[in-house]
Motif scaffolding. Sequence first.
Motif, mmCIF file in Angstrom:
data_model
loop_
_atom_site.group_PDB
_atom_site.id
_atom_site.type_symbol
_atom_site.label_atom_id
_atom_site.label_comp_id
_atom_site.label_asym_id
_atom_site.label_seq_id
_atom_site.Cartn_x
_atom_site.Cartn_y
_atom_site.Cartn_z
ATOM 1 N N GLY A 50 0.814 -1.215 0.000
ATOM 2 C CA GLY A 50 0.000 0.000 0.000
ATOM 3 C C GLY A 50 0.838 1.251 0.000
ATOM 4 O O GLY A 50 0.503 2.256 -0.649
ATOM 5 N N ILE A 51 1.964 1.236 0.733
ATOM 6 C CA ILE A 51 2.848 2.402 0.779
ATOM 7 C C ILE A 51 3.478 2.638 -0.587
ATOM 8 O O ILE A 51 3.541 3.770 -1.080
ATOM 9 C CB ILE A 51 3.937 2.201 1.847
ATOM 10 N N VAL A 52 3.928 1.538 -1.222
ATOM 11 C CA VAL A 52 4.561 1.660 -2.532
ATOM 12 C C VAL A 52 3.564 2.196 -3.556
ATOM 13 O O VAL A 52 3.910 2.997 -4.434
ATOM 14 C CB VAL A 52 5.127 0.303 -2.979
ATOM 15 N N ALA A 53 2.293 1.773 -3.447
ATOM 16 C CA ALA A 53 1.268 2.244 -4.384
ATOM 17 C C ALA A 53 1.035 3.742 -4.245
ATOM 18 O O ALA A 53 0.785 4.445 -5.221
ATOM 19 C CB ALA A 53 -0.030 1.473 -4.161
ATOM 20 N N LYS A 54 1.129 4.275 -3.018
ATOM 21 C CA LYS A 54 0.880 5.693 -2.782
ATOM 22 C C LYS A 54 2.118 6.559 -3.031
ATOM 23 O O LYS A 54 2.007 7.703 -3.464
ATOM 24 C CB LYS A 54 0.379 5.896 -1.350
#
Length: 470
Positions: free
Chosen positions: A314-318
């Motif tokens: 999720g962090i990488v996506a954001k």
Amino acid sequence: MRMNYRELINREIADTLISLFRSILTSGRLPDCLKDFHEHDIAQAMEELDPDERRKLCGILGARLSADIFPYFDEPGLRLAELSPEFAAAVADAMDTDEAMEILDETPAPFRARLAPYLQPETAEELRLLLSYEDEEIGSRMSTNYISILRSLSVKEAMRELIRQSEENDNISTLYVVDSQGFFCGAIELKDLILAREGSSLEECTVTSYPFVRDHDSMEEAMEWAVDYEEDSLPVLDQDGRLLGVITAQEVVDYLEHASKDVVGRLAGISDGEDGDEDLRETLAVSLKKRMPWLVVLLFLGMFVSSIVGMFEGIVAKVAILVCFQSLILDMAGNVGTQSLAVTIRVLMDEDISVSQCAALVWKEMKVGLAGGAFLGAAAIPVTGLYLWFLKDMAPFYSLAVAGCVGLALVIAMTISSLAGTAIPLFFHRIHVDPAVASGPLITTVNDLVAVLTYYGTAWFMLLKCLRLA
């Protein structure tokens, strides 16, 4: 002669322990009060028992406790040879590898041969490497590349003889002096011969106490002498004192290379080879057999690391730009962890360090990791910030926030990796597992895990929770 205070105290402790030992031998039970005595005092008291009593007492104490006591004997090798081969092997396996090798080196050769089949594979292999040099005599490896001159010659005549022999032998830094029957008389440094007066005798510049080795000495003994005296070569004499050849500095290099080859292979997670050329001619199946065990273990550890990365999807996506700097964090954490590992292995090879010294080493390496991380992190922040601002066309605040995240992650990852690179080999050393075998491949994967958790954990907390950039 009247005993001083310390001798009196030691005598009282020894008498107490001897009485305690004999009560143990009678009852067959180990009293709890034995743990109140230091291993040194126990060993010194056991020295006063007869061999049968020592053997029975060691059986009652067990291999683990006996292994702690044996290094404190005056002649631990001879004391180990009093035991049965099976029990002596259990005691040796319970020791630190370097400590065990020192004691096994002092045991009689026939007993070592009986002991070897009962040792654990790691200890047995270390013993095999030790014996490979002990059993090889200098006579099989000495060089004839040296210059000898008669002591009856004058300095001028010696210079002529030097020029004549140097056409075939280029080892001219030290000249060996012999008499007419070939007996070794001493040595002359080339510079001393050049500076000597032409008419003077060789005896005036001959060092008669020059160190030498015998042709029947072991290679290990010869190497120790060569290292201690730091000479380019040492003369090799026969039983009667005649000069036969020399052992050169190159042999010292070959010996040290052979001794370190095993450790280097272990740090890489590769099992031992049989000779120096094996890596060039071994088959694919043999290479895989040597390397696969640790690679299989690390495969599953790597899958675990990958699953950890998946937790931060999720962090990488954001904040997709974080992926660009992942390898930077992983590489620096790996580098500093490997450096700490190398320092720790070197310390463990040099001496059997105490618990307090272990703690000091861990603290020192953590400080090195912290200081290095702070320096590199501070350098990375402006470089990374400017890169994101100008080349990636991101907002100044956003660029600075990501750069700060990278810098902070470097500090934390390098500090923790230094801790892991020091603590893991110390742990293996403490549980009597060769740290060179177990640490090398494991450190790499542990450092990757540390770096991933640190980097993405820092990004989650700093960028998402605190600054709410996404």
